[in-house]
Design an enzyme around this catalytic site. Structure first.
Site, PDB file in Angstrom:
ATOM      1  CB  SER A   1      17.006  -3.651  75.863  1.00  0.00           C
ATOM      2  OG  SER A   1      16.297  -2.523  76.335  1.00  0.00           O
TER       3      SER A   1
ATOM      4  CE1 TYR B   1      20.017  -2.982  80.002  1.00  0.00           C
ATOM      5  CE2 TYR B   1      18.831  -1.484  78.549  1.00  0.00           C
ATOM      6  CZ  TYR B   1      18.920  -2.696  79.206  1.00  0.00           C
ATOM      7  OH  TYR B   1      17.924  -3.626  79.047  1.00  0.00           O
TER       8      TYR B   1
END
Length: 328
Positions: free
Chosen positions: A161, A174
């Site tokens: 990501s 995350y």
């Protein structure tokens, strides 16, 4: 000049050959492939005639996904597997090899999103994120490595990501775990090439996959869900998941080592690297605009449990449509 022209022609011809790689009959394994981006990639690979194995934790979600994939006429199999459990991963890989004879491409896509202020996050949140985004891919790679080494054109695709290159407020577990995955993936890209395995690290920005419905939200969960789902749906800053799947598969086809998706992501990383102190100042300002909890609580709610006047609404139409398309 002729020499230069000849070199350019050879380079272009070589690029064309790489792009013409066929996935017909190849064994493609996609973790977290029953919905979202994983299902988008599985659909596209199935349309090229690949043999697809997807895994996830929900037997019902896997069943629906396999039904959709078989409409493309290819072989598809869904296996229940929690990538956080090493013994389940090893059994899963054995099942794939027994059914399809080997593994040509491994896609580590399984993920979890936990959004909320740091005062609401627990150690369990960090451990879950690390288990899913770091240990899961590592378990899968180690179990699949003998079969990938035996493949003539093996590939590993790790879906990280932009949060694995830039850490942002309210997504700390995350981002921390995605940073670990980027480090693992980039390191393996250098070391596994000697065995004929091409590793691709993918760092997408915001994508319209429909995953906002299954993400977890803490603190003022309805407000957290609203900003997250609206941001995820805006066409200027987010990317259509079908187009993202196409670009990821082309990167795998070409053996590209590192890919960023979405223009904002491509622009943000070098800017943050050039001015890290300024970036932290900007993120502090962003953090002040994000919802603060009235009372810190470890309770988490899914996006589907966090509806409000703002979301779902016309502002989230694109992501809501993606959720229907992608089995979310």
């Amino acid at each position: 000049m002729l020499g230069l022209g000849g070199a350019i022609a050879v380079a272009m011809r070589s690029r064309t050959v790489r792009r013409s790689r066929s996935f017909v009959g190849q064994s493609i394994v996609i973790t977290g492939g029953s919905r979202g981006l994983g299902l988008e990639m599985a659909r596209r690979w199935a349309s090229e005639g690949a043999r697809i194995t997807i895994c996830g934790r929900s037997e019902e979600s896997l069943r629906r996904a396999v039904e959709r994939l078989k409409r493309f006429g290819g072989d598809a199999m869904g296996v229940v597997c929690d990538v956080r459990r090493r013994e389940q991963v090893e059994t899963f890989v054995e099942t794939v090899v027994r059914e399809f004879g080997g593994i040509d491409v491994l896609v580590n896509n399984a993920g979890v999103i936990q959004a909320g202020p740091i005062e609401c996050m627990t150690l369990d949140d960090f451990e879950t994120a690390m288990a899913t985004h770091f240990w899961g891919p590592l378990y899968m790679i180690r179990a699949a490595l003998p079969y990938l080494t035996a493949s003539r054109r093996a590939g590993i695709v790790n879906i990280a990501s932009i949060g694995g290159e830039i850490s942002v407020p309210h997504l700390v577990p995350y981002s921390a775990s995605k940073f670990a995955l980027v480090a693992l993936s980039d390191g393996l890209a250098a070391e596994l090439r000697q065995f004929g395995i091409r590793v691709t690290t993918v760092c997408p920005g915001l994508m319209r996959t429909g995953s906002h419905r299954n993400a977890l939200f803490k603190g003022r969960h309805r407000a957290e869900f609203a900003w997250f789902s609206i941001s995820d749906s805006l066409p200027v800053i987010s990317m259509n998941s079908t187009r993202a799947a196409h670009q990821i598969i082309e990167a795998c086809r070409n053996g590209r080592p590192h890919v960023r998706l979405t223009l904002p992501a491509k622009l943000a990383v070098p800017l943050v690297a050039a001015a890290p102190s300024l970036a932290i100042t900007v993120f502090r300002m962003v953090n002040r605009l994000l919802p603060s909890p009235i009372r810190p609580s470890p309770l988490a709610h899914t996006g589907a449990q966090s509806a409000s006047l703002l979301s779902p609404s016309i502002l989230t139409t694109l992501s809501d449509s993606a959720a229907v398309r992608n089995n979310e």
